[in-house]
Design a protein around this motif. Structure first.
Motif, PDB file in Angstrom:
ATOM      1  N   CYS A 294      39.887  -5.582  -3.742  1.00  0.00           N
ATOM      2  CA  CYS A 294      39.083  -6.608  -4.418  1.00  0.00           C
ATOM      3  C   CYS A 294      37.668  -6.607  -3.850  1.00  0.00           C
ATOM      4  N   PRO A 295      36.867  -5.562  -4.133  1.00  0.00           N
ATOM      5  CA  PRO A 295      35.525  -5.505  -3.563  1.00  0.00           C
ATOM      6  C   PRO A 295      34.553  -6.521  -4.166  1.00  0.00           C
ATOM      7  N   ASN A 296      34.805  -6.974  -5.391  1.00  0.00           N
ATOM      8  CA  ASN A 296      33.898  -7.909  -6.045  1.00  0.00           C
ATOM      9  C   ASN A 296      34.218  -9.337  -5.605  1.00  0.00           C
ATOM     10  N   ARG A 297      33.374  -9.917  -4.755  1.00  0.00           N
ATOM     11  CA  ARG A 297      33.589 -11.272  -4.256  1.00  0.00           C
ATOM     12  C   ARG A 297      32.620 -12.270  -4.900  1.00  0.00           C
ATOM     13  N   GLU A 298      31.950 -11.874  -5.984  1.00  0.00           N
ATOM     14  CA  GLU A 298      30.981 -12.759  -6.618  1.00  0.00           C
ATOM     15  C   GLU A 298      31.666 -14.043  -7.083  1.00  0.00           C
ATOM     16  N   GLY A 299      31.068 -15.186  -6.737  1.00  0.00           N
ATOM     17  CA  GLY A 299      31.619 -16.471  -7.144  1.00  0.00           C
ATOM     18  C   GLY A 299      32.848 -16.897  -6.366  1.00  0.00           C
ATOM     19  N   GLU A 300      33.116 -16.250  -5.240  1.00  0.00           N
ATOM     20  CA  GLU A 300      34.329 -16.533  -4.475  1.00  0.00           C
ATOM     21  C   GLU A 300      33.972 -17.036  -3.090  1.00  0.00           C
ATOM     22  N   ILE A 301      34.711 -18.022  -2.606  1.00  0.00           N
ATOM     23  CA  ILE A 301      34.517 -18.526  -1.249  1.00  0.00           C
ATOM     24  C   ILE A 301      34.733 -17.386  -0.257  1.00  0.00           C
ATOM     25  N   PRO A 302      33.854 -17.258   0.760  1.00  0.00           N
ATOM     26  CA  PRO A 302      34.005 -16.155   1.729  1.00  0.00           C
ATOM     27  C   PRO A 302      35.388 -16.158   2.374  1.00  0.00           C
ATOM     28  N   ARG A 303      35.889 -14.944   2.636  1.00  0.00           N
ATOM     29  CA  ARG A 303      37.220 -14.820   3.233  1.00  0.00           C
ATOM     30  C   ARG A 303      37.357 -13.461   3.899  1.00  0.00           C
ATOM     31  N   ASN A 304      38.350 -13.347   4.736  1.00  0.00           N
ATOM     32  CA  ASN A 304      38.737 -12.058   5.301  1.00  0.00           C
ATOM     33  C   ASN A 304      39.820 -11.475   4.403  1.00  0.00           C
ATOM     34  N   GLY A 305      39.413 -10.596   3.490  1.00  0.00           N
ATOM     35  CA  GLY A 305      40.325 -10.072   2.493  1.00  0.00           C
ATOM     36  C   GLY A 305      40.618  -8.594   2.618  1.00  0.00           C
ATOM     37  N   MET A 306      40.323  -8.009   3.772  1.00  0.00           N
ATOM     38  CA  MET A 306      40.608  -6.589   3.955  1.00  0.00           C
ATOM     39  C   MET A 306      42.102  -6.367   4.162  1.00  0.00           C
ATOM     40  N   GLU A 307      42.600  -5.281   3.586  1.00  0.00           N
ATOM     41  CA  GLU A 307      43.975  -4.867   3.833  1.00  0.00           C
ATOM     42  C   GLU A 307      43.990  -4.024   5.105  1.00  0.00           C
ATOM     43  N   MET A 308      44.872  -4.359   6.024  1.00  0.00           N
ATOM     44  CA  MET A 308      44.883  -3.762   7.358  1.00  0.00           C
ATOM     45  C   MET A 308      46.113  -2.875   7.485  1.00  0.00           C
ATOM     46  N   SER A 309      45.873  -1.579   7.665  1.00  0.00           N
ATOM     47  CA  SER A 309      46.944  -0.591   7.667  1.00  0.00           C
ATOM     48  C   SER A 309      46.834   0.310   8.887  1.00  0.00           C
ATOM     49  N   GLY A 310      47.888   1.063   9.130  1.00  0.00           N
ATOM     50  CA  GLY A 310      47.900   2.030  10.222  1.00  0.00           C
ATOM     51  C   GLY A 310      48.414   3.375   9.750  1.00  0.00           C
ATOM     52  N   GLU A 366      32.919   1.662   0.783  1.00  0.00           N
ATOM     53  CA  GLU A 366      32.249   2.445  -0.246  1.00  0.00           C
ATOM     54  C   GLU A 366      31.875   1.607  -1.465  1.00  0.00           C
ATOM     55  N   GLU A 367      32.689   0.612  -1.777  1.00  0.00           N
ATOM     56  CA  GLU A 367      32.437  -0.196  -2.970  1.00  0.00           C
ATOM     57  C   GLU A 367      31.703  -1.501  -2.673  1.00  0.00           C
ATOM     58  N   ALA A 368      31.246  -1.675  -1.442  1.00  0.00           N
ATOM     59  CA  ALA A 368      30.473  -2.878  -1.125  1.00  0.00           C
ATOM     60  C   ALA A 368      29.099  -2.786  -1.787  1.00  0.00           C
ATOM     61  N   ASN A 369      28.676  -3.840  -2.450  1.00  0.00           N
ATOM     62  CA  ASN A 369      27.398  -3.848  -3.173  1.00  0.00           C
ATOM     63  C   ASN A 369      26.271  -4.234  -2.219  1.00  0.00           C
ATOM     64  N   ILE A 370      26.054  -3.402  -1.206  1.00  0.00           N
ATOM     65  CA  ILE A 370      25.073  -3.765  -0.183  1.00  0.00           C
ATOM     66  C   ILE A 370      23.635  -3.573  -0.651  1.00  0.00           C
ATOM     67  N   TYR A 371      23.424  -2.840  -1.740  1.00  0.00           N
ATOM     68  CA  TYR A 371      22.076  -2.686  -2.281  1.00  0.00           C
ATOM     69  C   TYR A 371      21.831  -3.623  -3.460  1.00  0.00           C
ATOM     70  N   GLY A 372      22.664  -4.679  -3.579  1.00  0.00           N
ATOM     71  CA  GLY A 372      22.506  -5.631  -4.668  1.00  0.00           C
ATOM     72  C   GLY A 372      21.560  -6.777  -4.360  1.00  0.00           C
ATOM     73  N   PHE A 373      21.006  -6.831  -3.154  1.00  0.00           N
ATOM     74  CA  PHE A 373      20.076  -7.892  -2.749  1.00  0.00           C
ATOM     75  C   PHE A 373      18.662  -7.512  -3.162  1.00  0.00           C
ATOM     76  N   GLU A 374      18.008  -8.373  -3.936  1.00  0.00           N
ATOM     77  CA  GLU A 374      16.654  -8.100  -4.409  1.00  0.00           C
ATOM     78  C   GLU A 374      15.716  -9.231  -4.012  1.00  0.00           C
ATOM     79  N   LEU A 375      14.474  -8.871  -3.680  1.00  0.00           N
ATOM     80  CA  LEU A 375      13.406  -9.834  -3.428  1.00  0.00           C
ATOM     81  C   LEU A 375      12.315  -9.605  -4.467  1.00  0.00           C
ATOM     82  N   GLU A 376      12.109 -10.597  -5.344  1.00  0.00           N
ATOM     83  CA  GLU A 376      11.079 -10.484  -6.383  1.00  0.00           C
ATOM     84  C   GLU A 376      11.221  -9.183  -7.172  1.00  0.00           C
ATOM     85  N   GLY A 377      12.463  -8.824  -7.480  1.00  0.00           N
ATOM     86  CA  GLY A 377      12.717  -7.607  -8.245  1.00  0.00           C
ATOM     87  C   GLY A 377      12.675  -6.329  -7.440  1.00  0.00           C
ATOM     88  N   GLN A 378      12.385  -6.413  -6.140  1.00  0.00           N
ATOM     89  CA  GLN A 378      12.300  -5.239  -5.279  1.00  0.00           C
ATOM     90  C   GLN A 378      13.635  -5.019  -4.566  1.00  0.00           C
TER      91      GLN A 378
END
Length: 437
Positions: A294-310, A366-378
């Motif tokens: 569930c990489p899309n967290r838009e509109g969702e209360i922050p949470r620790n939602g990573m699946e933890m595996s070995g 890989e699917e984190a939208n880390i480049y989705g933050f914009e300042l004045e369209g930049q």
């Protein structure tokens, strides 16, 4: 901040921002066992913007004003830690509108000069480390902010936005969504009304456990949430271009019947490289994998939602083919969330825990939208994320690379946090075998 280490950063000013409207006295955020497993970890994110006219003209007021309505929605980020005396002093977040701390700073370099700094010149000092204000939770828990935002102005007019976010609030997907929502409000797009986080993951019962535990026990840290370690850790970032990524997938996937992701191919390369460096010690055959469906967290209360595996190899990793390791990750990954919940709940009064670095840990972002933050369209020209409080077995974060103007794959950014003494050998190994720098 360390004045010697961060001498290019100066003129620090501190202030706070609180929600636009009072949240009320009855709002709390109970912490799950997975949250408590993250108690001693924190997240650091850095966004760099060139000094365009739009960015140069942004004032501190312009940047802070959207935070008031943002924190009205994300009120938990403005809370403070409290303890339940009737439940073994279990911590929880009181949503009392105490606010987020803002740090203003100046940098004597330009953005281009900053980006050209070679990481590692100063004993592998991570370049972006001084663009984030990091402060431990405690010793006055009731007064410790859960998030800091550092705004650093460069001499060229460029701007850095640095986020320090305690991991009990949520994972990197939640942290980056919070930042993106700030940018949306700044660009006159209304913030979403946050919906409750989905029900916690239901972890399947497994009688088989791996040879090493998924979390590491520490002596209780009391009111100062810092994990102690005798091992000096350091951070280094590697860039894998789109062209290099194509080669990696071709080589790792050769003669393999199982399809695997770019994350799994990169994890295989770093797993093998580190096993060679560590001379196949007893811990190198078992790794942790953190990922999300569930990489899309838009509109969702922050949470620790990573699946933890070995994943555990029953053969020497250093001598294996990378494709064999990637296939092992795909086929033999075991969910360990239930075990982590059980261990933390049973031991929470006698111990604290670290999750990242209890084993060598690979984090799929890989699917984190880390480049989705914009300042004045930049859009930012550079984004980095890292984890603090990592154990001595280390962490490898696989992040998306910067988008390309021609629409082609921007590759990946790989951030490693490892014992400092292991980094030179890892750099040499990746350069020699894969031309990764």
């Amino acid at each position: 901040m360390d004045g010697g280490k961060n001498s290019v950063i100066s003129e620090l000013k501190f202030s706070s921002v609180v929600p636009a409207k009072a949240t009320g006295n009855d709002k709390v955020r109970e912490l799950t066992a997975i949250d408590l497993a993250m108690k001693l970890h924190f997240i650091r994110g850095v966004y760099l913007f060139r000094g365009s006219e739009e960015v140069r003209n942004l004032t501190i007021y312009d940047l802070k004003k959207p935070l008031f309505p943002l924190l009205e929605q994300y009120y938990v980020v403005s809370g403070r830690i409290r303890r339940r005396i009737d439940d073994g002093d279990r911590p929880f977040i009181k949503c009392n509108d105490s606010g987020v701390r803002i740090v203003e700073a100046n940098c004597e370099k330009s953005i281009d000069e900053w980006l050209s700094i070679i990481e590692g010149d100063d004993k592998f000092l991570h370049r972006d480390g001084c663009l984030v204000h990091t402060q431990a939770i405690g010793p006055d828990l009731g007064f410790s902010p859960l998030a800091f935002i550092q705004l650093t102005r460069f001499k060229c007019g460029g701007l850095s936005v640095g986020l320090s976010w305690t991991h009990i609030l949520g994972d990197i997907f939640s942290a980056s969504t919070f930042i993106n929502a700030w940018g949306s409000i700044m660009n006159n797009r209304p913030a979403h009304q946050l919906r409750p986080a989905p029900a916690g993951l239901i972890w399947p019962f497994r009688s088989t456990r791996l040879s090493t535990p998924p979390v590491k026990r520490l002596d209780p840290t009391g009111e100062l949430w810092i994990g102690s370690s005798d091992c000096k850790m350091a951070t280094r970032s590697f860039r894998i271009t789109g062209e290099q990524l194509d080669r990696i997938l071709s080589v790792v996937g050769r003669n393999r019947a199982v399809n695997f992701s770019t994350f799994e191919a990169i994890a295989a390369i770093f797993w093998k490289s580190l096993s060679k460096i560590r001379l196949e010690d007893s811990d190198s055959r078992t790794i942790s994998i953190y990922s999300t469906k569930c990489p899309n967290r838009e509109g969702e209360i922050p949470r620790n939602g990573m699946e933890m595996s070995g994943v555990e190899a029953d053969f020497p990793v250093a001598g294996a083919a990378e494709g064999e390791l990637a296939e092992l990750i795909v086929k033999k990954k075991i969910d360990e969330g239930g075990e982590i919940e059980e261990v933390v709940e049973k031991g929470k009064e006698e111990s604290d825990f670290i999750a990242y670095g209890a084993r060598l840990t690979f984090v799929d972002l890989e699917e984190a939208n880390i480049y989705g933050f914009e300042l004045e369209g930049q859009k930012p020209v550079h984004v980095s994320y890292e984890i603090g409080g990592v154990g001595e077995n280390g962490v490898v974060l696989v992040l998306p690379g910067p988008p390309r103007d021609d629409g082609r794959d921007g590759g990946r950014a790989v951030t490693v946090i490892l014992p400092e003494k292991q980094l030179p050998d890892l750099i040499d190994e990746l350069q020699k075998q894969w031309k990764i720098v």
